[in-house]
Scaffold this motif. Sequence first.
Motif, PDB file in Angstrom:
ATOM      1  N   VAL A  14      30.570 -22.279  -0.516  1.00  0.00           N
ATOM      2  CA  VAL A  14      29.823 -22.383  -1.773  1.00  0.00           C
ATOM      3  C   VAL A  14      28.401 -22.832  -1.451  1.00  0.00           C
ATOM      4  CG1 VAL A  14      29.716 -23.409  -4.078  1.00  0.00           C
ATOM      5  CG2 VAL A  14      31.944 -23.027  -2.984  1.00  0.00           C
ATOM      6  N   GLY A  15      27.432 -21.971  -1.697  1.00  0.00           N
ATOM      7  CA  GLY A  15      26.030 -22.301  -1.413  1.00  0.00           C
ATOM      8  C   GLY A  15      25.513 -21.540  -0.201  1.00  0.00           C
ATOM      9  N   ALA A  16      24.406 -20.825  -0.394  1.00  0.00           N
ATOM     10  CA  ALA A  16      23.846 -20.036   0.704  1.00  0.00           C
ATOM     11  C   ALA A  16      22.484 -20.559   1.127  1.00  0.00           C
ATOM     12  CB  ALA A  16      23.769 -18.564   0.307  1.00  0.00           C
ATOM     13  N   GLY A  17      22.348 -21.875   1.215  1.00  0.00           N
ATOM     14  CA  GLY A  17      21.159 -22.487   1.823  1.00  0.00           C
ATOM     15  C   GLY A  17      21.385 -22.516   3.332  1.00  0.00           C
ATOM     16  N   PRO A  18      20.578 -23.288   4.051  1.00  0.00           N
ATOM     17  CA  PRO A  18      20.713 -23.322   5.511  1.00  0.00           C
ATOM     18  C   PRO A  18      22.120 -23.725   5.993  1.00  0.00           C
ATOM     19  CG  PRO A  18      18.696 -24.428   4.820  1.00  0.00           C
ATOM     20  CD  PRO A  18      19.422 -24.065   3.568  1.00  0.00           C
ATOM     21  N   ALA A  19      22.758 -24.689   5.326  1.00  0.00           N
ATOM     22  CA  ALA A  19      24.086 -25.122   5.782  1.00  0.00           C
ATOM     23  C   ALA A  19      25.121 -24.017   5.561  1.00  0.00           C
ATOM     24  CB  ALA A  19      24.503 -26.401   5.053  1.00  0.00           C
ATOM     25  N   GLY A  20      25.113 -23.422   4.383  1.00  0.00           N
ATOM     26  CA  GLY A  20      26.075 -22.362   4.088  1.00  0.00           C
ATOM     27  C   GLY A  20      25.877 -21.148   4.986  1.00  0.00           C
ATOM     28  N   MET A  21      24.621 -20.813   5.231  1.00  0.00           N
ATOM     29  CA  MET A  21      24.315 -19.661   6.103  1.00  0.00           C
ATOM     30  C   MET A  21      24.832 -19.893   7.522  1.00  0.00           C
ATOM     31  SD  MET A  21      22.362 -17.244   4.680  1.00  0.00           S
ATOM     32  CE  MET A  21      21.092 -17.018   3.443  1.00  0.00           C
ATOM     33  N   MET A  22      24.643 -21.115   8.018  1.00  0.00           N
ATOM     34  CA  MET A  22      25.113 -21.419   9.374  1.00  0.00           C
ATOM     35  C   MET A  22      26.633 -21.256   9.452  1.00  0.00           C
ATOM     36  SD  MET A  22      24.529 -22.351  12.494  1.00  0.00           S
ATOM     37  CE  MET A  22      22.976 -23.197  12.774  1.00  0.00           C
ATOM     38  N   MET A  23      27.319 -21.717   8.410  1.00  0.00           N
ATOM     39  CA  MET A  23      28.768 -21.589   8.384  1.00  0.00           C
ATOM     40  C   MET A  23      29.163 -20.108   8.368  1.00  0.00           C
ATOM     41  SD  MET A  23      31.338 -23.564   8.395  1.00  0.00           S
ATOM     42  CE  MET A  23      33.079 -23.584   8.062  1.00  0.00           C
ATOM     43  N   ALA A  24      28.489 -19.340   7.526  1.00  0.00           N
ATOM     44  CA  ALA A  24      28.811 -17.919   7.420  1.00  0.00           C
ATOM     45  C   ALA A  24      28.574 -17.217   8.762  1.00  0.00           C
ATOM     46  CB  ALA A  24      27.969 -17.275   6.327  1.00  0.00           C
ATOM     47  N   GLY A 374      11.031 -33.994   8.611  1.00  0.00           N
ATOM     48  CA  GLY A 374      11.447 -32.623   8.924  1.00  0.00           C
ATOM     49  C   GLY A 374      12.876 -32.541   9.403  1.00  0.00           C
ATOM     50  N   GLN A 375      13.775 -33.252   8.740  1.00  0.00           N
ATOM     51  CA  GLN A 375      15.144 -33.343   9.244  1.00  0.00           C
ATOM     52  C   GLN A 375      16.184 -32.609   8.416  1.00  0.00           C
ATOM     53  OE1 GLN A 375      16.386 -35.244  12.186  1.00  0.00           O
ATOM     54  NE2 GLN A 375      14.361 -34.387  12.456  1.00  0.00           N
ATOM     55  N   GLY A 376      15.978 -32.564   7.082  1.00  0.00           N
ATOM     56  CA  GLY A 376      17.053 -32.127   6.188  1.00  0.00           C
ATOM     57  C   GLY A 376      17.646 -30.793   6.551  1.00  0.00           C
ATOM     58  N   MET A 377      16.801 -29.806   6.690  1.00  0.00           N
ATOM     59  CA  MET A 377      17.311 -28.474   6.983  1.00  0.00           C
ATOM     60  C   MET A 377      17.970 -28.444   8.364  1.00  0.00           C
ATOM     61  SD  MET A 377      15.266 -24.895   7.041  1.00  0.00           S
ATOM     62  CE  MET A 377      13.985 -25.480   8.125  1.00  0.00           C
ATOM     63  N   ASN A 378      17.347 -29.114   9.317  1.00  0.00           N
ATOM     64  CA  ASN A 378      17.895 -29.126  10.671  1.00  0.00           C
ATOM     65  C   ASN A 378      19.260 -29.789  10.708  1.00  0.00           C
ATOM     66  OD1 ASN A 378      15.611 -28.226  12.717  1.00  0.00           O
ATOM     67  ND2 ASN A 378      14.634 -29.330  11.065  1.00  0.00           N
ATOM     68  N   VAL A 379      19.345 -30.962  10.111  1.00  0.00           N
ATOM     69  CA  VAL A 379      20.618 -31.690  10.143  1.00  0.00           C
ATOM     70  C   VAL A 379      21.675 -30.936   9.323  1.00  0.00           C
ATOM     71  CG1 VAL A 379      21.762 -33.871   9.597  1.00  0.00           C
ATOM     72  CG2 VAL A 379      19.483 -33.887  10.585  1.00  0.00           C
ATOM     73  N   SER A 380      21.248 -30.314   8.226  1.00  0.00           N
ATOM     74  CA  SER A 380      22.189 -29.550   7.401  1.00  0.00           C
ATOM     75  C   SER A 380      22.788 -28.389   8.183  1.00  0.00           C
ATOM     76  CB  SER A 380      21.485 -29.016   6.154  1.00  0.00           C
ATOM     77  OG  SER A 380      21.034 -30.091   5.363  1.00  0.00           O
ATOM     78  N   MET A 381      21.938 -27.666   8.876  1.00  0.00           N
ATOM     79  CA  MET A 381      22.447 -26.552   9.684  1.00  0.00           C
ATOM     80  C   MET A 381      23.354 -27.075  10.788  1.00  0.00           C
ATOM     81  SD  MET A 381      19.303 -23.861   9.997  1.00  0.00           S
ATOM     82  CE  MET A 381      18.014 -24.943  10.514  1.00  0.00           C
ATOM     83  N   GLN A 382      22.970 -28.228  11.339  1.00  0.00           N
ATOM     84  CA  GLN A 382      23.761 -28.760  12.446  1.00  0.00           C
ATOM     85  C   GLN A 382      25.110 -29.314  11.995  1.00  0.00           C
ATOM     86  OE1 GLN A 382      21.036 -31.083  14.913  1.00  0.00           O
ATOM     87  NE2 GLN A 382      19.638 -29.362  14.811  1.00  0.00           N
ATOM     88  N   ASP A 383      25.203 -29.757  10.744  1.00  0.00           N
ATOM     89  CA  ASP A 383      26.519 -30.111  10.199  1.00  0.00           C
ATOM     90  C   ASP A 383      27.445 -28.897  10.294  1.00  0.00           C
ATOM     91  OD1 ASP A 383      25.750 -32.664   9.396  1.00  0.00           O
ATOM     92  OD2 ASP A 383      25.425 -32.105   7.296  1.00  0.00           O
ATOM     93  N   ALA A 384      26.974 -27.795   9.735  1.00  0.00           N
ATOM     94  CA  ALA A 384      27.812 -26.595   9.709  1.00  0.00           C
ATOM     95  C   ALA A 384      28.020 -26.047  11.114  1.00  0.00           C
ATOM     96  CB  ALA A 384      27.180 -25.540   8.806  1.00  0.00           C
ATOM     97  N   TYR A 385      27.032 -26.266  11.977  1.00  0.00           N
ATOM     98  CA  TYR A 385      27.187 -25.814  13.369  1.00  0.00           C
ATOM     99  C   TYR A 385      28.310 -26.592  14.047  1.00  0.00           C
ATOM    100  CZ  TYR A 385      26.017 -24.266  18.050  1.00  0.00           C
ATOM    101  OH  TYR A 385      26.085 -23.710  19.300  1.00  0.00           O
ATOM    102  N   ASN A 386      28.456 -27.854  13.676  1.00  0.00           N
ATOM    103  CA  ASN A 386      29.530 -28.684  14.222  1.00  0.00           C
ATOM    104  C   ASN A 386      30.888 -28.237  13.700  1.00  0.00           C
ATOM    105  OD1 ASN A 386      31.473 -31.075  13.836  1.00  0.00           O
ATOM    106  ND2 ASN A 386      30.018 -31.921  15.312  1.00  0.00           N
ATOM    107  N   LEU A 387      30.920 -27.821  12.433  1.00  0.00           N
ATOM    108  CA  LEU A 387      32.195 -27.546  11.761  1.00  0.00           C
ATOM    109  C   LEU A 387      32.708 -26.121  11.961  1.00  0.00           C
ATOM    110  CD1 LEU A 387      34.367 -28.548   9.738  1.00  0.00           C
ATOM    111  CD2 LEU A 387      32.858 -27.763   7.894  1.00  0.00           C
ATOM    112  N   GLY A 388      31.791 -25.157  11.997  1.00  0.00           N
ATOM    113  CA  GLY A 388      32.187 -23.747  11.943  1.00  0.00           C
ATOM    114  C   GLY A 388      33.187 -23.336  13.007  1.00  0.00           C
ATOM    115  N   TRP A 389      32.901 -23.647  14.259  1.00  0.00           N
ATOM    116  CA  TRP A 389      33.791 -23.196  15.331  1.00  0.00           C
ATOM    117  C   TRP A 389      35.145 -23.892  15.267  1.00  0.00           C
ATOM    118  CZ3 TRP A 389      35.565 -26.745  18.910  1.00  0.00           C
ATOM    119  CH2 TRP A 389      34.858 -27.961  19.026  1.00  0.00           C
TER     120      TRP A 389
END
Length: 679
Positions: A14-24, A374-389
Amino acid sequence: TTKESVDHVDVLIVGAGPAGMMMALWMARCGVKARIVDKRGSKPLSRQIFNGQADGLQCRTLEIFDSFGFANRAWIESNHMLEICFWNPDETGKIQRSGRIPDTIPGISRFQQVVLHQGRIERFFLDAIESTSPIRVERGVLPTSLELDASLVEDPEAYPITIKLRHLTEEEATPKQVATSANGVVAQDGLFRSNLAADDTAELLRGAELNSKANTVETVKAKYVLGADGAHSWVRKQLGFSLEGESTDYIWGVLDIVPITDFPDIRMRCAIHSANSGSIMVIPRENKLVRLYIQMTTTEKTGEASSRADRSKINPELILQAAQKIIAPYKLTYRTLDWWTAYQIGQRVGTHFSANERIFLAGDAVHTHSPKAGQGMNVSMQDAYNLGWKIASVVKGTSHRSILKTYEAERSQIAHDLINFDHKFSRLFSGRPAKDVMDEEGVSLEEFKDAFQKGNMFASGIAVDYGKSIIVAKPSSTGTLENGTSESDLAVQTAQSLATNVKLGMRMPSAKVLNQSDARPWHFQERLPSNGTWRLVLFVGRLGLPECRQEMTKMCEPLGAPQSFLRRFTPQGGRYDSVIEVLTVHAGPRTDYTVFDFPKVLRPYDEVDGWDYNKIFVDDDSYHEGHGQLYEYLGISPDKGCAIILRPDQYVSYIGPVGDYESIDKFFSSFMVDQTTRN
Ligand code: FAD
């Protein structure tokens, strides 16, 4: 009209911002059946308006992009920030340059911090997702209910989550512009004339197609759900979780302008503290743009969200006037305003990151803070990067669900670190500069510069250090040996002494190596693409030494056997490197060997494709790109070597001797699913 249908997916995002995109993207790369929905409409203009915020890409983020194959796009299009200049008042109160430091600490990564519009970054994600999978962002689609059947959460075959999705009409999905800024003023947005906006034609056509579903409701059954739906997260609210923290009365305005100024460092990143008028942060951007973060108020008060200051009186003209005061006697104006906003600093972290390890939250949905670092987008993507695999490997049946617990353990730590960092950083930035050493209330230049320097390591993303868990074999922190040294110290030293610059829990550092078969240089990290595979890297040392050869044989005999962990954990019919890939790096010389000098298990054979030439590398001189000195860089002795296990996200799980097959088998056996006994 309401039409009922039921769809089954492994993962619903749910949500296609940086975190959702990384997960996808992870789902796309790992071949997982997933859907990603976003309530925003498909009109490019409305989409871009709401995307106008983040722009800084930290070096760890670029490494991650590279592991998915699109760092080069960001690297080429972005503005590169090399230096930070500090400006402070002198004795007369006039601002002057008081120091310079490199923007990225030299040597920590092969990338440095760059700046690029968030809309472009999302475009790179879309292209990467669409080129490798059928997953498409479904815009104008909104969940209306979410249920989790707690009795099914431990059943790997079950779909314990039921979600209802409503497809909106184009009109409903297009957010009203007045809602874009909290001050009730329509945000000026020049993106429609900016060459940064990519061609959205295909997306528009797809939007029209989706529109034929408009106003239908469908039911989706999912194994896992990710709430990546931003700071106002609907998913978080459904779960009854909240964000905890505080806000301040510091108000900052943001202007994206093409500046006309005689300030000499406008193309540098600058931190400007004026004597009495507040501070500015200057972020030079792509396309002659400069982003200015400008302090609008100077009073500080912590408290409830309800005590938020009134932002309704802020507009670009006022922000500019504030900036002019701070930067005086230099002149500053503009003719081109690309985007602007205002925000209030606050730092909050979610109480939980997951419900039963079935529904997860990532990104702004679980942590919010000020944007200046300059952290929000980076950390958000990295959350999903941690979870996706992790989710991908559980869905595919190669890992037990137990690994999913590491997501909250690892990422809530990062979120708290981020909040603390931002808290300190924001206060220093918003504080008045000290007049002299006796001025205890003021912020001294030294204090600020020191915090900036330390902050830079944190902000790069390279400092992330995950704690001990089932997938990070840090020694236990309990137990003391008879001689008084603690077991943990000893074990860490043993492991770390084999590779002094490779840290358990941190990402694998990189230098150049050569492919043994064709002499081509690669950055070692380039050989670690994000495809969901674990990696066992054997630094076998100098093969001229009998000890090194013996250790290699000691590892490779059991590794090549039918009962080895390589075979047990690879699904029937799966490629030999689809779950665990073995990479070898020897210490040379390259020309003394060919791939056939290595045991067969290190250069796998396929009946159709023949030998795999991409598994054996050497630390040696190249013809055109120098000598990477990887062993030296990693602190590995070429006379001894070592074995390193890397997670699919390149974090270091294990360090041990090359010949210790047993320990490595034990490590994988603790969370991988034995495919030979799987029904
Ligand atoms: P979002 O980007 O907020 O995406 C959430 C998505 O979910 C949206 O597309 C939204 O439409 C969708 N959505 C919301 N609710 C629903 C729902 N109920 N159903 C379906 N979809 C829904 N970060 C940096 O790293 N570097 C920077 O330089 C930087 N600068 C910033 C500057 C400013 C002025 C601001 C305000 C922020 C900045 N940030 C920066 C922060 C960054 O923008 C965010 O941290 C980042 O976008 C968070 O990503 P996300 O995917 O978690 O959430």
